[in-house]
Every structure is written in structure tokens, then in C-alpha cells.
Design a protein around this motif. Structure first.
Motif, PDB file in Angstrom:
ATOM      1  N   LYS A  86     -17.652 -43.913 -63.198  1.00  0.00           N
ATOM      2  CA  LYS A  86     -17.149 -44.677 -62.054  1.00  0.00           C
ATOM      3  C   LYS A  86     -15.633 -44.730 -62.124  1.00  0.00           C
ATOM      4  O   LYS A  86     -15.056 -44.824 -63.190  1.00  0.00           O
ATOM      5  CB  LYS A  86     -17.746 -46.077 -62.063  1.00  0.00           C
ATOM      6  N   LEU A  87     -15.037 -44.667 -60.954  1.00  0.00           N
ATOM      7  CA  LEU A  87     -13.576 -44.665 -60.885  1.00  0.00           C
ATOM      8  C   LEU A  87     -13.051 -45.976 -60.344  1.00  0.00           C
ATOM      9  O   LEU A  87     -13.702 -46.650 -59.564  1.00  0.00           O
ATOM     10  CB  LEU A  87     -13.093 -43.529 -59.990  1.00  0.00           C
ATOM     11  N   ASP A  88     -11.886 -46.312 -60.767  1.00  0.00           N
ATOM     12  CA  ASP A  88     -11.155 -47.465 -60.266  1.00  0.00           C
ATOM     13  C   ASP A  88      -9.725 -46.979 -60.063  1.00  0.00           C
ATOM     14  O   ASP A  88      -9.446 -45.792 -60.205  1.00  0.00           O
ATOM     15  CB  ASP A  88     -11.233 -48.618 -61.267  1.00  0.00           C
ATOM     16  N   TYR A  89      -8.813 -47.862 -59.744  1.00  0.00           N
ATOM     17  CA  TYR A  89      -7.427 -47.455 -59.560  1.00  0.00           C
ATOM     18  C   TYR A  89      -6.494 -48.598 -59.889  1.00  0.00           C
ATOM     19  O   TYR A  89      -6.881 -49.753 -59.890  1.00  0.00           O
ATOM     20  CB  TYR A  89      -7.179 -46.965 -58.126  1.00  0.00           C
ATOM     21  N   PRO A 121      -5.489 -53.624 -53.004  1.00  0.00           N
ATOM     22  CA  PRO A 121      -6.247 -53.592 -51.752  1.00  0.00           C
ATOM     23  C   PRO A 121      -7.573 -52.848 -51.914  1.00  0.00           C
ATOM     24  O   PRO A 121      -7.645 -51.838 -52.605  1.00  0.00           O
ATOM     25  CB  PRO A 121      -5.320 -52.847 -50.789  1.00  0.00           C
ATOM     26  N   GLU A 122      -8.605 -53.383 -51.270  1.00  0.00           N
ATOM     27  CA  GLU A 122      -9.911 -52.726 -51.262  1.00  0.00           C
ATOM     28  C   GLU A 122      -9.990 -51.708 -50.130  1.00  0.00           C
ATOM     29  O   GLU A 122     -10.650 -50.696 -50.257  1.00  0.00           O
ATOM     30  CB  GLU A 122     -11.026 -53.766 -51.112  1.00  0.00           C
ATOM     31  N   MET A 129       1.603 -40.038 -53.462  1.00  0.00           N
ATOM     32  CA  MET A 129       0.433 -40.915 -53.481  1.00  0.00           C
ATOM     33  C   MET A 129      -0.008 -41.267 -54.906  1.00  0.00           C
ATOM     34  O   MET A 129      -0.394 -42.399 -55.174  1.00  0.00           O
ATOM     35  CB  MET A 129      -0.725 -40.275 -52.720  1.00  0.00           C
ATOM     36  N   ASP A 130       0.069 -40.304 -55.833  1.00  0.00           N
ATOM     37  CA  ASP A 130      -0.377 -40.584 -57.200  1.00  0.00           C
ATOM     38  C   ASP A 130       0.566 -41.520 -57.956  1.00  0.00           C
ATOM     39  O   ASP A 130       0.200 -42.052 -58.997  1.00  0.00           O
ATOM     40  CB  ASP A 130      -0.625 -39.296 -57.980  1.00  0.00           C
ATOM     41  N   GLU A 131       1.757 -41.733 -57.428  1.00  0.00           N
ATOM     42  CA  GLU A 131       2.656 -42.726 -58.020  1.00  0.00           C
ATOM     43  C   GLU A 131       2.288 -44.135 -57.561  1.00  0.00           C
ATOM     44  O   GLU A 131       2.473 -45.097 -58.296  1.00  0.00           O
ATOM     45  CB  GLU A 131       4.104 -42.443 -57.632  1.00  0.00           C
ATOM     46  N   LEU A 132       1.780 -44.239 -56.347  1.00  0.00           N
ATOM     47  CA  LEU A 132       1.392 -45.533 -55.787  1.00  0.00           C
ATOM     48  C   LEU A 132      -0.013 -45.935 -56.218  1.00  0.00           C
ATOM     49  O   LEU A 132      -0.273 -47.080 -56.560  1.00  0.00           O
ATOM     50  CB  LEU A 132       1.477 -45.485 -54.259  1.00  0.00           C
ATOM     51  N   ILE A 133      -0.922 -44.971 -56.192  1.00  0.00           N
ATOM     52  CA  ILE A 133      -2.330 -45.228 -56.523  1.00  0.00           C
ATOM     53  C   ILE A 133      -2.695 -44.361 -57.719  1.00  0.00           C
ATOM     54  O   ILE A 133      -2.756 -43.140 -57.617  1.00  0.00           O
ATOM     55  CB  ILE A 133      -3.252 -44.876 -55.340  1.00  0.00           C
ATOM     56  N   ARG A 141      -0.259 -60.139 -49.674  1.00  0.00           N
ATOM     57  CA  ARG A 141      -1.491 -59.683 -50.341  1.00  0.00           C
ATOM     58  C   ARG A 141      -1.428 -58.195 -50.671  1.00  0.00           C
ATOM     59  O   ARG A 141      -1.910 -57.763 -51.717  1.00  0.00           O
ATOM     60  CB  ARG A 141      -2.715 -59.993 -49.493  1.00  0.00           C
ATOM     61  N   LEU A 142      -0.840 -57.408 -49.795  1.00  0.00           N
ATOM     62  CA  LEU A 142      -0.708 -55.972 -50.021  1.00  0.00           C
ATOM     63  C   LEU A 142       0.118 -55.697 -51.281  1.00  0.00           C
ATOM     64  O   LEU A 142      -0.186 -54.792 -52.055  1.00  0.00           O
ATOM     65  CB  LEU A 142      -0.041 -55.318 -48.801  1.00  0.00           C
ATOM     66  N   VAL A 143       1.153 -56.494 -51.488  1.00  0.00           N
ATOM     67  CA  VAL A 143       2.034 -56.301 -52.634  1.00  0.00           C
ATOM     68  C   VAL A 143       1.440 -56.889 -53.910  1.00  0.00           C
ATOM     69  O   VAL A 143       1.508 -56.273 -54.972  1.00  0.00           O
ATOM     70  CB  VAL A 143       3.430 -56.921 -52.357  1.00  0.00           C
ATOM     71  N   THR A 144       0.850 -58.063 -53.836  1.00  0.00           N
ATOM     72  CA  THR A 144       0.443 -58.777 -55.043  1.00  0.00           C
ATOM     73  C   THR A 144      -0.995 -58.520 -55.483  1.00  0.00           C
ATOM     74  O   THR A 144      -1.341 -58.803 -56.619  1.00  0.00           O
ATOM     75  CB  THR A 144       0.625 -60.299 -54.865  1.00  0.00           C
TER      76      THR A 144
END
Length: 115
Positions: free
Chosen positions: A6-9, A52-53, A71-75, A46-49
Motif C-alpha cells: 500500500k502506498l501513502d505520500y 490533502p486527501e 510534482m515529486d518534490e511536492l508529493i 488546510r491545504l498548507v498544514t
């Protein structure tokens, strides 16, 4: 054939904002508006702290543009941590302990009341 794990981020928005000199969530809001993204102050907070789902592609693309990142730097994808199983005390099964459900309150006795 093996089952994929299972993956998470990890969500790195706050760190990337800090690298750009943005230390307040309110600094992000006008930059989003410039790109056609109108979020309330609480939504930006909420987006910053929080992680996000759900995230619209427009918001994601705006964030990548604002931060000048990939994108891989953010997520950052990571393997999900295995859910911890509750542990029973050693010998609990042998003693016939059914857990908290085996404890029942005793009925209260009222004494000294004339009927």
C-alpha cells in the motif's frame, strides 16, 4: 505474483513555501487567485498544514507553478505504515479474559429507604 504494498505520500507544501520565503498561509492565497484558483482562507490553511486527501488538478498545477517545483518534490510517494494490532497481555487468553467487555458494573443498592 506479489501484491503491491500500500502506498501513502508525504505532502511538502509547507517546506517548499518556506524555501520561497513564504512563511504564512495567507501569502499563498493571492498567488492562487492570480492563477484563477479562489479558495477561502481556511481552505488555503488546510491545504498548507494538512495532507490533502483530494486535490484538483488545477490547484496542483497552480502550486507547481507558484513554487517552481516538480510534482515529486511536492508529493513524495512512500510505503504505507502497517496498521498496528492491539496486543493482549501475556496469559490473558488462558485466564479467560474477554477484555473490557467482561467488566460489568454492579447494581447499586439503596439502603435506609422506606417503601
Amino acid at each position: 505474483m506479489t501484491m503491491p504494498s500500500k502506498l501513502d505520500y508525504r505532502w511538502h507544501l509547507r517546506e517548499l513555501m518556506a524555501k520561497q520565503g513564504m512563511f504564512s498561509t495567507t501569502a499563498l492565497q493571492p498567488l492562487l487567485v492570480e492563477r484563477g484558483i479562489n479558495l477561502s482562507t481556511s481552505q488555503v490553511y488546510r491545504l498548507v498544514t494538512e495532507k490533502p486527501e483530494r486535490l484538483s488538478m488545477k490547484v496542483l498545477m497552480a502550486l507547481l507553478d507558484i513554487l517552481g517545483c516538480a510534482m515529486d518534490e511536492l508529493i513524495e510517494p512512500v510505503a504505507a505504515a502497517a496498521a498496528a494490532r492491539p496486543r493482549k497481555a501475556a496469559g490473558a487468553e488462558l485466564a479467560g479474559d474477554a477484555g473490557v467487555g467482561s467488566f460489568r458494573p454492579k447494581r447499586a443498592r439503596i439502603s435506609g429507604v422506606d417503601s
